[in-house]
Write an enzyme that holds these catalytic residues in place. Structure first.
Site, PDB file in Angstrom:
ATOM      1  N   HIS A 141      29.526  55.230  48.230  1.00  0.00           N
ATOM      2  CA  HIS A 141      29.191  56.269  49.181  1.00  0.00           C
ATOM      3  C   HIS A 141      30.372  56.954  49.752  1.00  0.00           C
ATOM      4  O   HIS A 141      31.473  56.404  49.630  1.00  0.00           O
ATOM      5  CB  HIS A 141      28.325  55.768  50.405  1.00  0.00           C
ATOM      6  CG  HIS A 141      27.222  55.212  50.018  1.00  0.00           C
ATOM      7  ND1 HIS A 141      25.821  55.803  49.821  1.00  0.00           N
ATOM      8  CD2 HIS A 141      26.875  53.931  49.661  1.00  0.00           C
ATOM      9  CE1 HIS A 141      24.974  55.122  49.350  1.00  0.00           C
ATOM     10  NE2 HIS A 141      25.393  53.683  49.307  1.00  0.00           N
ATOM     11  N   ARG A 210      46.712  38.888  47.437  1.00  0.00           N
ATOM     12  CA  ARG A 210      48.051  39.001  47.523  1.00  0.00           C
ATOM     13  C   ARG A 210      48.910  38.100  46.433  1.00  0.00           C
ATOM     14  O   ARG A 210      48.406  37.286  45.562  1.00  0.00           O
ATOM     15  CB  ARG A 210      48.653  38.334  48.820  1.00  0.00           C
ATOM     16  CG  ARG A 210      48.466  37.002  49.132  1.00  0.00           C
ATOM     17  CD  ARG A 210      48.857  36.488  50.423  1.00  0.00           C
ATOM     18  NE  ARG A 210      48.469  35.301  50.695  1.00  0.00           N
ATOM     19  CZ  ARG A 210      49.260  34.175  50.513  1.00  0.00           C
ATOM     20  NH1 ARG A 210      50.440  34.532  49.876  1.00  0.00           N
ATOM     21  NH2 ARG A 210      49.280  33.072  50.493  1.00  0.00           N
TER      22      ARG A 210
END
Length: 221
Positions: A141, A210
């Protein structure tokens, strides 16, 4: 009742032997029928699909354009719960929206993964995609709330290609977002959300993901 394919008949009491035999026969027939059907479907839609294509259970395929999906040799797609007890929550979904392309290289595979493309998702060779992984090369969206209210929503979503190198392993329930490139032999930990590029041989984990280890035998600082 589920019985492992590796279970020996000699290890079971007599009443269980016909149960195991029937389970293996039914699974084998299902594999043959579904693999043939989905391969024929893909070829009929102008897609390429290499030999040794294996499909366990029901998968969902949607494409807007002919030839939007390319499947290499020896690719395996697993949707059946009993074929991978990692805890599948959905079937495999290959979703090519307007302009989308999906490519899976030789001997790669996934279990209950959803791959949705508005531009391009390219998966290399010998890639292992764990249970319930999601790979999206687009936002579903618009980020503008006013646009999301109207019919223009789907016309203004952002999309950037995703590329996954050879021999990558992506752990269960990980999410790979648009624009991400994952280098060869990298590992993505289970449950990770990846929005940044990952280099070859690196190990990443977490939400957001990470760097955990730069390369084999080398700890990141």
């Amino acid at each position: 009742m589920l019985i492992s394919r590796q279970t020996s008949l000699r290890a079971l009491p007599w009443p269980m032997i016909p149960v195991l035999a029937w389970q293996r026969i039914a699974a084998g027939l299902s594999l043959l029928v579904r693999s043939f059907w989905y391969r024929a479907f893909l070829l009929g839609c102008g897609c390429s699909c290499g030999p040794e294509f294996r499909v366990y259970g029901k998968i969902w395929i949607r494409m807007r354009e002919r030839g939007a999906i390319r499947i290499g040799r020896g690719v395996t797609l697993i949707s059946r719960f009993g074929a991978n007890l990692v805890g599948l929550t959905s079937p495999v979904v290959l979703d090519c929206r307007r302009g989308g392309r999906i490519e899976m290289g030789d001997y790669s595979g996934c279990s209950g993964a959803v791959i949705s493309s508005h531009s391009s998702v390219k998966i290399g060779r010998h890639v292992k995609i764990g249970g319930n992984v999601r790979i999206y090369d687009h936002d579903f969206h618009s980020l503008d709330f006013q646009v999301r209210r109207g019919a223009e929503d789907q016309l203004q979503i952002k999309t950037r290609p995703v590329e996954i190198g050879d021999d990558v392993f992506i752990g269960a329930n990980a999410i790979i977002l648009k624009g991400v490139s994952i280098g060869a032999r990298a590992v993505v930990g289970a449950g990770s959300v990846v929005s940044r590029n990952i280099g070859p041989d690196e190990i990443w984990a977490g939400n957001p993901a990470r760097l955990i280890r730069a390369s084999a035998g080398t700890q990141s600082k």
